[in-house]
Design an enzyme around this catalytic site. Structure first.
Site, short mmCIF file in Angstrom:
data_model
loop_
_atom_site.label_atom_id
_atom_site.label_comp_id
_atom_site.label_asym_id
_atom_site.label_seq_id
_atom_site.Cartn_x
_atom_site.Cartn_y
_atom_site.Cartn_z
CB SER A 134 -0.92 0.04 1.23
OG SER A 134 -2.15 -0.53 0.90
CE LYS A 152 -3.84 0.98 -1.28
NZ LYS A 152 -4.60 0.54 -0.10
CE1 TYR A 187 -4.52 -0.89 -4.83
CE2 TYR A 187 -5.11 -3.21 -4.77
CZ TYR A 187 -4.81 -2.04 -4.11
OH TYR A 187 -4.78 -2.01 -2.74
CE1 TYR A 208 -3.61 -0.91 5.17
CE2 TYR A 208 -1.94 -1.08 6.87
CZ TYR A 208 -2.33 -1.25 5.56
OH TYR A 208 -1.45 -1.71 4.64
CB VAL A 249 -0.23 -5.95 4.10
CG1 VAL A 249 -1.54 -5.38 4.60
CG2 VAL A 249 -0.23 -6.16 2.60
N1 GLU Z 1 -2.30 -5.22 -2.32
C1 GLU Z 1 -2.88 -5.12 -1.04
C2 GLU Z 1 -4.39 -5.18 -1.12
O1 GLU Z 1 -4.98 -4.46 -1.84
C3 GLU Z 1 -2.42 -3.88 -0.40
C4 GLU Z 1 -2.71 -3.97 1.00
C5 GLU Z 1 -1.95 -3.02 1.84
O2 GLU Z 1 -0.72 -2.97 1.84
O3 GLU Z 1 -2.65 -2.32 2.54
O4 GLU Z 1 -5.01 -5.95 -0.46
#
Ligand code: GLU
Length: 314
Positions: free
Chosen positions: A72, A75, A198, A250, A268
């Site tokens: 993530s 992002k 993604y 999160y 994650v």
């Molecule tokens: N590729 C992961 C998902 O979309 C990213 C999760 C993350 O790092 O928050 O579930």
């Protein structure tokens, strides 16, 4: 450790060594992410930390030069790209509020008519990626990778194909989110195409050192000190930091602010990038996660780092 505004006053090399030895008791308390099968294979006892300062100095400790799955944290790259290419249009399609729900929740998205709460929940990241795709078309995956390469000054940065394939195969929930967005017309491209892109952006592999360098412009009013170039406007950098503060970790923004007090984005894969405005960018990596999905050891390391340096912004 006295005056945090004088970056020369603190021996950051010694601070990182202290952090490394004091976080030992935290190992074994969290769990390596397993919902993406390829991530399960990463040893839980890894730990690296790197700090890049706006004055050009860098410090690191442990596995700071080892590449890991940034997930993530990617992002941030897509948000920076979207803001610098399509500007304010992003905010017509995605919100700015913390979600208070899981990063991959569908419920809120349905209630709120397909407008994601913020760019860091998965739905928001898909919309941001849709904005980037609108500008860069078929080249999008290369554009994101090259952006990460230039900002980190590491031209070997690349996608981990095994992680990509593994996530795509099991991305049922993200597929549902992409389809829901499409049904609300919040995204303009094909849900399947967007989902694959993604998963690819999440599979970028970088080290703490790469990340600390890449996101240093967020601590420096949008300017990359090494490239001597404005990557973002000061206002855009401020806005991204604000979103990291409220939505970057999160649904534990409150407890993370309470403990660390810095804008941050986690993934994650166990990485966390934190920004000390006007001063430095810190990247930490340790794969075992706490219940909310943030690196357990990484959060403890950042908490200790701000205690030892007084660099919390709060
Ligand atoms: N590729 C992961 C998902 O979309 C990213 C999760 C993350 O790092 O928050 O579930």
């Amino acid at each position: 450790v006295t005056n945090p505004s004088d970056s020369g006053a603190v021996d950051l090399g010694a601070v990182l060594e202290t952090v490394r030895s004091e976080i030992r008791p935290y190992f074994g308390k969290g769990r390596v992410a397993s919902y993406i099968p390829a991530l399960k294979r990463v040893p839980g006892d890894k730990f690296g930390m790197a700090v890049a300062l706006t004055d050009g100095r860098e410090f690191r400790v442990g596995d700071a030069a080892e590449a890991f799955s940034i997930q993530s944290i990617s992002k941030l790259f897509t948000l920076m790209l979207a803001m610098s290419t399509i500007g304010n249009e992003v905010w017509r399609r995605v919100g700015k509020e913390p979600s208070g729900t899981a990063f991959n929740s569908l419920v809120q998205l349905e209630y709120e008519k397909g407008i994601p709460r913020n760019p860091f929940v998965n739905a928001g990241a898909l919309v941001v990626l849709d904005c980037v795709l609108q500008r860069t078309g078929e080249r999008t995956a290369d554009v994101i990778r090259d952006y990460a390469r230039v900002l980190s000054r590491n031209f070997s940065v690349d996608y981990d194909e095994a992680v990509f394939a593994s996530e795509l195969k099991t991305a049922h929930r993200n597929a549902a989110i992409a389809n829901l967005l499409r049904s609300h017309r919040t995204i303009h491209h094909d849900a399947e195409q967007l989902l694959a892109l993604y998963c690819r952006q999440c599979a970028l592999e970088m080290s703490c050192l790469d990340l600390a360098r890449a996101f240093l412009p967020l601590a420096h009013a949008g300017v990359s000190p090494s490239l001597q170039e404005a990557i973002l406007t000061p206002r855009q950098a401020k806005r991204i930091n604000a979103l990291m503060m409220t939505s970057g970790v999160y649904d534990s923004a409150g407890s993370f602010a309470f403990r660390v007090g810095l804008p941050a984005k986690s993934g994650v894969g166990g990485g966390i990038v934190a920004i000390v405005p006007k001063h430095c960018c810190i990247a930490v990596w340790s794969p075992e996660l706490d219940r909310s999905g943030n690196s357990l050891v990484g959060t403890a390391a950042l908490e200790l780092f701000v205690q030892l340096t007084n660099l919390s912004i709060l």
